[in-house]
Design a protein around this motif. Structure first.
Motif, short mmCIF file in Angstrom:
data_model
loop_
_atom_site.label_atom_id
_atom_site.label_comp_id
_atom_site.label_asym_id
_atom_site.label_seq_id
_atom_site.Cartn_x
_atom_site.Cartn_y
_atom_site.Cartn_z
N GLU A 18 0.84 -1.21 0.00
CA GLU A 18 0.00 0.00 0.00
C GLU A 18 0.87 1.26 0.00
O GLU A 18 0.56 2.24 -0.69
N GLY A 19 1.97 1.23 0.76
CA GLY A 19 2.87 2.38 0.77
C GLY A 19 3.57 2.56 -0.56
O GLY A 19 3.70 3.69 -1.06
N GLU A 21 2.52 1.58 -3.51
CA GLU A 21 1.56 2.01 -4.52
C GLU A 21 1.24 3.49 -4.38
O GLU A 21 1.02 4.17 -5.39
N GLU A 22 1.25 4.00 -3.16
CA GLU A 22 1.07 5.44 -2.96
C GLU A 22 2.21 6.23 -3.61
O GLU A 22 2.04 7.39 -3.97
N LEU A 23 3.35 5.56 -3.73
CA LEU A 23 4.53 6.19 -4.34
C LEU A 23 4.65 5.83 -5.83
O LEU A 23 5.70 5.99 -6.44
N ASN A 24 3.53 5.31 -6.38
CA ASN A 24 3.40 5.05 -7.83
C ASN A 24 4.26 3.90 -8.35
O ASN A 24 4.75 3.95 -9.49
N ASN A 208 -0.28 0.92 8.10
CA ASN A 208 -1.17 1.84 7.38
C ASN A 208 -2.15 2.45 8.38
O ASN A 208 -3.25 1.93 8.59
N GLU A 210 -3.85 5.01 8.10
CA GLU A 210 -5.06 5.56 7.47
C GLU A 210 -6.21 4.56 7.51
O GLU A 210 -7.37 4.93 7.46
N LYS A 365 4.00 4.85 4.42
CA LYS A 365 4.61 5.55 3.28
C LYS A 365 6.09 5.82 3.53
O LYS A 365 6.93 5.62 2.66
#
Length: 379
Positions: A18-19, A21-24, A208, A210, A365
């Motif tokens: 998830e982290g 993917e947040e960073l593309n 995560n 969030e 992240k």
């Protein structure tokens, strides 16, 4: 980058994904479905012989021939997934034996995935040769092997002793010759790896926050103490000592507390069951927090877990301010519980500190960024 994460324990690779993917970055997890916990997996490897009649056949065949049908079934699935598991920039194995196969099949799987891809890294976040040998040699004052070394063999197979067998030692050395390096997820794996030439450092478990809503604690009626038991790891996690401590405290404060005990729940159900708790009893034989403890801390629970002096020094913390160090002594655990019951304002204070600690040191992240820096620096 394209990143392949191999194996899953306690949702670590899911949070890391998830982290990332947040960073593309493009991330795929391949892993055996983890029994009752049932974590999300992109490319699941299914167990065919783990229950019922087929399990009896598997065990009988293995007893007389040493042929492991489950391992053969696993590597066949891996081979069929080759098109979906090839040409990744980074591969990270969560463990030396992430699929629960025989050492020979684990080595074959490792070699296949390594051949299909580029830079291969390893995580130390569960029992492996180095951490088990460190514990077996009794270097720390206590460890997950303490119950076994003290003569408790009731759940002998949960202690990871297979990693000290010749075939798994051979697997360990084979993997370490091939990998770029190894990363530790907490101090329990960091300390055994210190000064190893392949050690790349500690990156804390990514959480995560969030997805984990912080719940401010209020002590208005009874204090709720939650004890989640994984039956397979009952002694390894120190659940017997926690239960003894709860008996002590319940005799003195039955009118002030409510004890909730659950056993071997699926992950999604487990994480919901302690929502109303003030205090969570996690594990005893640890110096640092594992994933379950950190997720509970993120939700604002006061967690009894690994919080040893080495951890306090590493993060520059004071004792009993973020988590409670669960020592292998029922009387001492009961004494800490009594302190919290008699000082409920401390529960609120530690709850806030715990959430802040996870946000600061375990943000998914930030941890993902640290993984990327480490991979890119060494690949």
């Amino acid at each position: 980058m394209k990143i392949l994460l191999v194996g899953e324990y306690s949702r670590l690779h899911n949070s890391l994904k998830e982290g990332l993917e947040e960073l593309n970055h493009e991330v795929t997890i391949v892993a055996a479905k983890d029994g009752f916990k049932n974590y999300d997996v992109d490319l699941p490897i299914y167990k065919k012989y783990d229950q019922g009649f087929l399990k009896k056949i598997k065990n009988l065949l293995y007893r007389f021939t040493k042929i492991d049908l489950e391992s053969i079934h696993t590597i066949k699935q891996i081979l069929n997934l080759k098109p979906k598991m090839s040409d990744f920039d980074i591969v990270q194995f969560i463990n030396e034996a992430p699929f629960g196969c025989s050492a020979a099949i684990e080595q074959d799987i490792f070699d296949l995935i390594s051949d299909w891809n580029n830079s291969v890294f390893l995580l130390s976040c569960g029992t492996d040769y180095i951490s088990v040998k460190y514990a077996h040699d009794e270097i720390p004052k206590y460890s997950i092997l303490t119950p076994y070394l003290n003569g408790n063999e009731k759940s002998k197979f949960s202690y990871g002793l297979k990693y000290l067998q010749p075939d798994f030692i051979k697997l360990h050395h084979h993997i370490y010759k091939s990998i770029v390096g190894v990363i530790a997820s907490d101090l329990d794996y960091h300390l055994p790896l210190l000064n190893h030439p392949k050690y790349l450092g500690l990156i804390p478990n990514p959480i995560n926050t969030e997805q984990l809503k912080f719940q401010p604690l209020k002590v208005e009626d009874k204090i709720v103490i939650f004890h989640g038991i994984n039956s397979h790891n009952y002694y390894k996690k120190g659940n017997d000592i926690f239960e003894a401590a709860l008996e002590i405290i319940n005799r003195k404060y039955a009118d002030k507390i409510k004890i909730v005990t659950v056993r071997s729940l699926p992950y999604d159900e487990y994480i919901k069951t302690y929502n109303q708790a003030h205090i969570m009893l996690d594990q005893i034989y640890a110096y640092d927090q594992g994933f379950n403890a950190l997720e509970a801390m993120a939700k604002g629970k006061v967690v009894f877990t690994g919080a040893e002096n080495e951890w306090l020094s590493y993060y520059n913390l004071e004792e009993d301010t973020v988590a409670i160090n669960a020592l292998p002594d029922a009387e001492k655990i009961a004494s800490k519980l009594e302190w919290l019951i008699r000082n409920p304002e401390k529960i609120v204070e530690i709850s806030l500190n715990a959430r802040q600690f996870v946000e600061t040191h375990h943000n998914y992240k930030t941890c993902a960024e640290n993984y990327l820096k480490t991979w890119q620096k060494h690949k």
